[in-house]
Scaffold this motif. Structure first.
Motif, PDB file in Angstrom:
ATOM      1  N   UNK A  45       1.020  -1.143   0.391  1.00  0.00           N
ATOM      2  CA  UNK A  45       0.245   0.284   0.002  1.00  0.00           C
ATOM      3  C   UNK A  45       0.838   0.951   0.425  1.00  0.00           C
ATOM      4  N   UNK A  46       0.762   2.313  -0.854  1.00  0.00           N
ATOM      5  CA  UNK A  46       1.668   3.896  -1.167  1.00  0.00           C
ATOM      6  C   UNK A  46       0.943   4.410   0.258  1.00  0.00           C
ATOM      7  N   UNK A  50       7.132   2.930   4.163  1.00  0.00           N
ATOM      8  CA  UNK A  50       8.582   1.683   3.257  1.00  0.00           C
ATOM      9  C   UNK A  50       7.590   1.017   3.357  1.00  0.00           C
ATOM     10  N   UNK A  51       7.081   0.552   1.709  1.00  0.00           N
ATOM     11  CA  UNK A  51       6.090   0.534   0.907  1.00  0.00           C
ATOM     12  C   UNK A  51       6.758  -0.395  -0.085  1.00  0.00           C
ATOM     13  N   UNK A  52       8.494  -0.792  -0.370  1.00  0.00           N
ATOM     14  CA  UNK A  52       9.058  -1.353  -0.717  1.00  0.00           C
ATOM     15  C   UNK A  52       9.513  -2.209  -0.237  1.00  0.00           C
ATOM     16  N   UNK A  53       9.191  -3.903  -0.544  1.00  0.00           N
ATOM     17  CA  UNK A  53      10.006  -4.883  -0.177  1.00  0.00           C
ATOM     18  C   UNK A  53      10.939  -5.887  -0.808  1.00  0.00           C
ATOM     19  N   UNK A  72      11.928   2.432   2.205  1.00  0.00           N
ATOM     20  CA  UNK A  72      11.096   3.554   0.767  1.00  0.00           C
ATOM     21  C   UNK A  72      11.672   3.483  -0.399  1.00  0.00           C
ATOM     22  N   UNK A  73      13.166   2.937  -0.816  1.00  0.00           N
ATOM     23  CA  UNK A  73      13.271   3.075  -2.054  1.00  0.00           C
ATOM     24  C   UNK A  73      14.066   1.323  -2.494  1.00  0.00           C
ATOM     25  N   UNK A  74      13.962   0.691  -3.331  1.00  0.00           N
ATOM     26  CA  UNK A  74      14.098  -0.579  -3.131  1.00  0.00           C
ATOM     27  C   UNK A  74      15.756  -0.553  -3.162  1.00  0.00           C
TER      28      UNK A  74
END
Length: 102
Positions: A45-46, A50-53, A72-74
């Protein structure tokens, strides 16, 4: 050694794929036990900062090693995940070394 990169819900750029391969290359360079690395990149979810896994499963002799981190970043998620796997590999090697000394 094979590196399999999957991106769920988006198309990973060539730069991101190269970054993942470079970071794993540092890990693999020192560990000849690694057979394959399965990397999964995905977003949740946006509304979550910290949505980048990043999930990485390393296939090694014996039980596979697995780590999952978010950021927050890949790129940062990949770095954190590789660091966690580095720790797991070190512990695995220490156990093997201790076992052989007895």
């Amino acid at each position: 050694m094979d590196i399999i990169i999957q991106s769920l819900g988006f198309t990973a750029s060539d730069n991101l794929k190269s970054f993942v391969e470079e970071e794993l290359g540092k890990l693999i360079h020192k560990n000849d036990m690694i057979i394959r690395a399965n990397v999964t990149l995905y977003k949740v979810s946006d509304s979550i900062p910290e949505n980048n896994f990043c999930e990485i499963r390393l296939e090694v002799p014996g039980p596979d090693l697995f780590a999952k981190r978010s950021s927050d970043r890949f790129e940062q998620a990949v770095i954190d995940t590789v660091d966690a796997l580095r720790t797991q590999l070190r512990k695995m090697k220490e156990k093997l070394t201790d076992h052989h000394k007895r």
